[in-house]
Design an enzyme around this catalytic site. Structure first.
Site, PDB file in Angstrom:
ATOM      1  N   SER A 139       0.873  -1.229  -0.075  1.00  0.00           N
ATOM      2  CA  SER A 139      -0.032   0.063   0.082  1.00  0.00           C
ATOM      3  C   SER A 139       1.056   1.291   0.004  1.00  0.00           C
ATOM      4  O   SER A 139       2.111   1.157   0.433  1.00  0.00           O
ATOM      5  CB  SER A 139      -0.968  -0.053   1.280  1.00  0.00           C
ATOM      6  OG  SER A 139      -1.534   1.123   1.523  1.00  0.00           O
ATOM      7  N   TYR A 152      -0.785  -0.306  10.414  1.00  0.00           N
ATOM      8  CA  TYR A 152      -0.818  -0.993   9.067  1.00  0.00           C
ATOM      9  C   TYR A 152       0.100  -0.680   8.189  1.00  0.00           C
ATOM     10  O   TYR A 152       0.728  -1.647   7.442  1.00  0.00           O
ATOM     11  CB  TYR A 152      -2.392  -0.653   8.449  1.00  0.00           C
ATOM     12  CG  TYR A 152      -2.483  -0.969   7.019  1.00  0.00           C
ATOM     13  CD1 TYR A 152      -2.893  -2.191   6.695  1.00  0.00           C
ATOM     14  CD2 TYR A 152      -2.640   0.094   5.990  1.00  0.00           C
ATOM     15  CE1 TYR A 152      -3.252  -2.491   5.365  1.00  0.00           C
ATOM     16  CE2 TYR A 152      -2.767  -0.351   4.556  1.00  0.00           C
ATOM     17  CZ  TYR A 152      -3.354  -1.652   4.340  1.00  0.00           C
ATOM     18  OH  TYR A 152      -3.676  -2.062   3.134  1.00  0.00           O
TER      19      TYR A 152
HETATM   20  N1  LIG Z   1      -8.716  -1.219  -0.311  1.00  0.00           N
HETATM   21  C1  LIG Z   1      -7.633  -0.391  -0.639  1.00  0.00           C
HETATM   22  O1  LIG Z   1      -7.680   1.021  -0.586  1.00  0.00           O
HETATM   23  C2  LIG Z   1      -6.175  -0.751  -0.510  1.00  0.00           C
HETATM   24  C3  LIG Z   1      -5.289  -0.012  -0.782  1.00  0.00           C
HETATM   25  C4  LIG Z   1      -4.249  -0.482  -0.649  1.00  0.00           C
HETATM   26  C5  LIG Z   1      -3.669  -1.643  -0.426  1.00  0.00           C
HETATM   27  N2  LIG Z   1      -4.667  -2.690  -0.254  1.00  0.00           N
HETATM   28  C6  LIG Z   1      -4.581  -4.149  -0.077  1.00  0.00           C
HETATM   29  O2  LIG Z   1      -5.102  -4.866  -0.913  1.00  0.00           O
HETATM   30  C7  LIG Z   1      -5.299  -6.074  -0.398  1.00  0.00           C
HETATM   31  C8  LIG Z   1      -6.730  -6.631  -0.729  1.00  0.00           C
HETATM   32  O3  LIG Z   1      -7.606  -5.874  -0.095  1.00  0.00           O
HETATM   33  P1  LIG Z   1      -9.102  -5.280  -0.662  1.00  0.00           P
HETATM   34  O4  LIG Z   1      -9.081  -4.100  -0.444  1.00  0.00           O
HETATM   35  O5  LIG Z   1      -9.468  -6.163  -1.922  1.00  0.00           O
HETATM   36  O6  LIG Z   1     -10.033  -5.837   0.649  1.00  0.00           O
HETATM   37  P2  LIG Z   1     -10.966  -6.939   1.023  1.00  0.00           P
HETATM   38  O7  LIG Z   1     -11.867  -7.298   0.086  1.00  0.00           O
HETATM   39  O8  LIG Z   1     -11.573  -6.452   2.302  1.00  0.00           O
HETATM   40  O9  LIG Z   1     -10.023  -8.192   1.260  1.00  0.00           O
HETATM   41  C9  LIG Z   1      -8.948  -8.437   2.073  1.00  0.00           C
HETATM   42  C10 LIG Z   1      -8.971  -9.899   2.040  1.00  0.00           C
HETATM   43  O10 LIG Z   1      -8.042 -10.445   2.933  1.00  0.00           O
HETATM   44  C11 LIG Z   1      -8.517 -11.727   3.427  1.00  0.00           C
HETATM   45  N3  LIG Z   1      -7.947 -12.110   4.687  1.00  0.00           N
HETATM   46  C12 LIG Z   1      -7.421 -11.630   5.860  1.00  0.00           C
HETATM   47  N4  LIG Z   1      -7.019 -12.178   6.539  1.00  0.00           N
HETATM   48  C13 LIG Z   1      -7.212 -13.435   6.298  1.00  0.00           C
HETATM   49  C14 LIG Z   1      -6.609 -14.790   6.757  1.00  0.00           C
HETATM   50  N5  LIG Z   1      -5.863 -14.754   7.857  1.00  0.00           N
HETATM   51  N6  LIG Z   1      -6.893 -15.968   5.918  1.00  0.00           N
HETATM   52  C15 LIG Z   1      -7.409 -15.687   4.726  1.00  0.00           C
HETATM   53  N7  LIG Z   1      -7.685 -14.632   4.211  1.00  0.00           N
HETATM   54  C16 LIG Z   1      -7.454 -13.513   4.769  1.00  0.00           C
HETATM   55  C17 LIG Z   1      -9.988 -11.282   3.827  1.00  0.00           C
HETATM   56  O11 LIG Z   1     -10.859 -12.540   3.887  1.00  0.00           O
HETATM   57  P3  LIG Z   1     -12.025 -12.818   4.923  1.00  0.00           P
HETATM   58  O12 LIG Z   1     -13.215 -12.334   4.243  1.00  0.00           O
HETATM   59  O13 LIG Z   1     -12.170 -14.278   5.141  1.00  0.00           O
HETATM   60  O14 LIG Z   1     -11.540 -11.836   6.234  1.00  0.00           O
HETATM   61  C18 LIG Z   1     -10.524 -10.572   2.350  1.00  0.00           C
HETATM   62  O15 LIG Z   1     -10.855 -11.522   1.660  1.00  0.00           O
HETATM   63  C19 LIG Z   1      -4.836  -6.201   0.973  1.00  0.00           C
HETATM   64  O16 LIG Z   1      -3.718  -6.683   1.106  1.00  0.00           O
HETATM   65  C20 LIG Z   1      -5.064  -4.629   1.238  1.00  0.00           C
HETATM   66  O17 LIG Z   1      -4.141  -4.296   2.342  1.00  0.00           O
HETATM   67  C21 LIG Z   1      -5.929  -2.319  -0.245  1.00  0.00           C
END
Ligand SMILES: NC(=O)c1ccc[n+]([C@@H]2O[C@H](COP(=O)([O-])OP(=O)(O)OC[C@H]3O[C@@H](n4cnc5c(N)ncnc54)[C@H](OP(=O)(O)O)[C@@H]3O)[C@@H](O)[C@H]2O)c1
Ligand SMILES: Cc1cc2nc3c(=O)[nH]c(=O)nc-3n(C[C@H](O)[C@H](O)[C@H](O)COP(=O)(O)OP(=O)(O)OC[C@H]3O[C@@H](n4cnc5c(N)ncnc54)[C@H](O)[C@@H]3O)c2cc1C
Lengths: 248, 441
Positions: A139, A152
């Site tokens: 991120s 984070y």
């Molecule tokens: N959205 C943003 O603005 C943003 C910005 C920069 C970086 N990111 C990064 O992008 C990546 C994807 O995030 P997203 O935005 O797509 O959010 P998201 O839809 O909330 O996805 C996060 C996923 O991580 C899974 N997860 C967390 N802990 C886990 C574990 N112990 N075992 C299995 N699965 C686990 C969650 O599964 P569960 O549903 O089972 O909890 C969820 O599916 C993340 O690494 C995030 O930090 C996001």
């Protein structure tokens, strides 16, 4: 036809990326914790053109043998793995983390501690293959500690250094590794924030950059959308006495 | 688990009304049950891409469930032409999957940025209405989640009242979670399109009648800014699918209006100039052309967020339907009233709808002529004009389209949709919308 392992296939960005591969008839392993949801995502990917979409139930933070698990996933793809994509993560609650060490530990665990063995296992697998990409989603929060999300940010920064090291390790192997520095993306992770405006990207937009990074060696750090490279250049260089007056 | 978050950013397409709502955007179907089980008694409404113009997709001060993350295909049978999908799937996304396999939905509205749930809840009509009927005719099954009855699976042809209430039911009968559609085979993504200029509404009706048998798709653009003897001039378009085997789907559009324009931008001078120019270009342009389905069916999608051109006050769309016997006189009268008012409709579309019965209790489409007009929101004068148009429509025994409406008086709705009382019995007790509170209370 590519063969792809998606670690965190239920993340919005992960699913959007998997759809791009599905449209090109990829074979996919979809790993995450909720098997019913994985099946739903898998059926969609098949209908969108994937040659195979295998659900794989795993809690990344609780898995005793990531290396073995990754090998078994790869075996299911029946051929060399083109990309291992790591999406799982959690934003957590910064304010809570400041009061409750349990929350801080949880944020570090999911985003860093749990991710490390998976990255190392992926590096070993790709190194052996002498081909393929490890793409890890970090991120822009990792570029400078900010009061609103620095636990984070610290975890993602640690992850970024790890992947940077893996990129170095793989440099002459034929395989490569990339850290994705994503800006604000409209996903369930950010649902509680005030969104909208030109800085917010759709998962599909970010997904295109992730896929491009997997297919193009030579750029170990990719900002997505691209303009974040310049925003973060500025943010990193703002002197502390100015930065500390903001509420970023 | 996704929860509700207060925000004021969700607007309908006309952007007139700005309300605060608690919005949740679930990513998986299993989250819906929890969202329905909120402890307090504020009402709920599921919405799609917000392409309804008025207030039927708003629930001010209450709760919205944004369905657009539930956009997965569940099963696609590309031999039999049947697709099952989550209700938040956008039409454009679906078409990109099925067109290369030689399929199309039974009908499409003038935008591809609409969800299957939204298309169903408004029982939309398309340029092929005189052949295929409304969107609901292609719906084989749907799953509904209600606060009082839980998950209910409904199929067409079972005579279910709840099915009929849900098609065209404005989202009030519960959350449509998934939909199964019958598809139509196509042998090309391209159409043979013919354009015919006409000078008078009378000619439009002649062309429409004469083309109904020979052409699957018909629609007309009317220059509602023309005056005097030129009033009612327009371009009639009719088309049939080609069969050249080129099944290339549309690409996503790149052009966008990034910010709200100053509201003076689309003033009547500009609108007149634009319509006049369009008239001259189209009249002298090629009469017959091979055209891809995207520019033919979705010409406005070329520029995303074009609604921002109306600026902060937004705009009203006024779409009425008048029965065949009264159609010609009523349409002429509507145009004369607009001419007299000096207001200019930026875009006016006229189409005849066919006799095939729409399956929904509150479905808008039925036999007659439908005229759709866009008016910049100038406050009281605009509303007064629309009130006068109401009188003409009412006199003619016509009605207005809720998907486009943000202001019709309750008695206008009730007169146009006498079935509304039997419909009301099927409304989920926890569901409501700004539109419903306005017309049914
Ligand atoms: N959205 C943003 O603005 C943003 C910005 C920069 C970086 N990111 C990064 O992008 C990546 C994807 O995030 P997203 O935005 O797509 O959010 P998201 O839809 O909330 O996805 C996060 C996923 O991580 C899974 N997860 C967390 N802990 C886990 C574990 N112990 N075992 C299995 N699965 C686990 C969650 O599964 P569960 O549903 O089972 O909890 C969820 O599916 C993340 O690494 C995030 O930090 C996001
Ligand atoms: C440029 C343009 C051209 C158009 N052309 C036409 C046309 O030719 N013919 C025509 O008929 N219409 C037309 N429309 C209107 C449009 O097709 C409809 O308003 C359509 O319903 C929009 O879908 P949506 O996903 O945006 O739904 P929204 O506007 O978000 O919602 C519409 C209704 O559906 C309900 N709803 C949505 N999803 C669900 C769900 N999952 N469960 C329960 N209820 C739900 C909402 O509560 C609301 O009542 C046009 C609109 C535009 C902007």
């Amino acid at each position: 036809m590519s063969r792809v392992i998606v670690l965190g296939a239920l993340s919005a960005i992960g699913e959007a990326t998997a759809r791009l591969y599905a449209a090109d008839s990829a074979r996919l392993v979809l790993a995450g914790r909720n098997i019913e949801r994985l099946e739903q995502v898998g059926s969609d990917l098949i209908a969108r053109g994937a040659a195979a979409a295998r659900s794989w139930q795993v809690d990344f933070a609780a898995c005793a043998d990531p290396a073995g698990e990754l090998e078994r996933m790869a075996a299911h793809l029946e051929g060399p793995v083109d990309a291992i994509l790591l999406f799982f993560g959690a934003l957590g609650d910064q304010a809570l983390a400041e009061r409750d060490p349990g929350e801080a530990a949880r944020i570090i665990d999911v985003n860093f501690t749990a991710a490390v063995p998976w990255c190392l296992a992926a590096a070993a697998l790709l190194e052996r293959q002498k081909a393929g990409a490890l793409v890890v989603v970090s991120s822009v929060a990792a570029d400078r500690g900010r009061q609103s999300n620095y636990v984070y940010g610290a975890a993602k920064a640690g992850l970024g250094v790890l992947v940077e090291g893996i990129a170095h390790r793989l440099a002459r192997s034929g395989a490569h590794a990339v850290t994705i520095k994503a800006g604000f993306v409209d996903t369930p992770m950010t649902a509680h924030l005030k969104r909208g405006g030109p800085l917010w990207a759709k998962p599909a937009t970010v997904a295109r950059d992730i896929r491009a990074a997997a297919e193009r060696p030579g750029r170990p750090i990719v900002y997505t959308p691209w303009f974040w490279r310049f925003i973060m250049l500025v943010v990193r260089n703002v002197p502390a006495f100015v930065f500390h007056k903001t509420r970023l | 688990m996704t929860g509700f978050v207060g925000q004021d950013q969700f607007l309908s397409w006309g952007r007139v009304e700005r309300v605060h709502q608690d919005v949740a955007a679930p990513a998986f179907r299993d989250e819906l049950k929890g969202l329905l089980a909120q402890p307090d008694n504020r009402s709920l409404l599921a919405v799609g891409l917000g392409r309804s113009y008025g207030d039927s997709c708003l629930n001010g001060g209450q709760r919205l469930i944004d369905m657009t993350r539930l956009d997965r295909l569940i099963a696609l049978d590309s031999t039999g032409g049947i697709v099952q999908a989550e209700a938040g799937l956008a039409l454009g996304d679906l078409l990109r999957r099925i067109v290369p396999k030689g399929w199309f939905t039974t009908t499409v509205p003038g935008t591809r940025h609409a969800t299957l749930g939204g298309l169903l809840a408004n029982d939309v009509h398309g340029k092929n209405n005189h052949r295929a009927g409304s969107f609901g005719r292609g719906v084989r099954r749907l799953s509904l989640l209600r606060s009082d009855q839980g998950q209910i699976d409904l199929a067409s042809g079972e005579g279910s009242d709840l099915f009929a209430a849900t098609i065209g039911g404005l989202g009030l009968t519960g959350i449509i979670t998934s939909v199964e559609l019958e598809l139509t085979p196509i042998r090309s993504a391209w159409l043979d399109v013919e354009r015919i200029a006409f000078g008078h509404v009378r000619d439009f009706f002649r062309l429409a009648a004469e083309s109904a048998g020979s052409h699957e798709h018909t629609v007309a653009w009317i220059d509602c800014t023309a005056r005097g003897s030129e009033l009612g001039r327009g371009i009639f378009q009719r088309a049939n699918w080609l069969d050249d085997g080129d099944l290339v789907p549309h690409a996503e559009s790149a052009l966008s209006v990034p910010f709200e324009a100053p509201s003076a931008l689309l003033n009547s001078v500009v609108i007149r100039a634009f319509n006049g120019l369009y008239w001259r270009l189209q009249k002298s342009g090629r009469a017959r052309q091979r055209m891809h389905y995207a520019p033919f069916f979705f010409p406005l999608d070329k520029v995303s967020h074009w609604n921002r051109l109306y600026g902060r006050p937004g705009f009203y769309q006024y779409q009425c339907l008048v029965p065949p016997s009264a159609a010609e006189a009523a349409i002429e009268e509507l145009m004369r009233e607009i001419e007299a008012s000096g207001a200019a409709s930026a875009l006016s579309v006229l189409k005849t709808l066919g006799p095939s019965r729409s399956p929904g209790m509150l479905s808008f489409a039925r036999e007659g002529a439908t005229l759709a007009l866009d008016f910049a929101n100038r406050g009281a004068p605009t509303l007064a004009l629309l009130g006068r148009l109401d009188d003409i429509v009412r006199q003619a025994g016509g009605r207005l389209y809720p998907a486009k409406d943000g202001r019709m008086p309750a008695d206008m709705f009730r007169a146009g949709y006498p079935e509304w009382t039997s419909f009301a019995a099927h409304v989920d007790p926890r569901f409501s919308s700004n539109f419903w509170r306005r017309v049914a209370r």
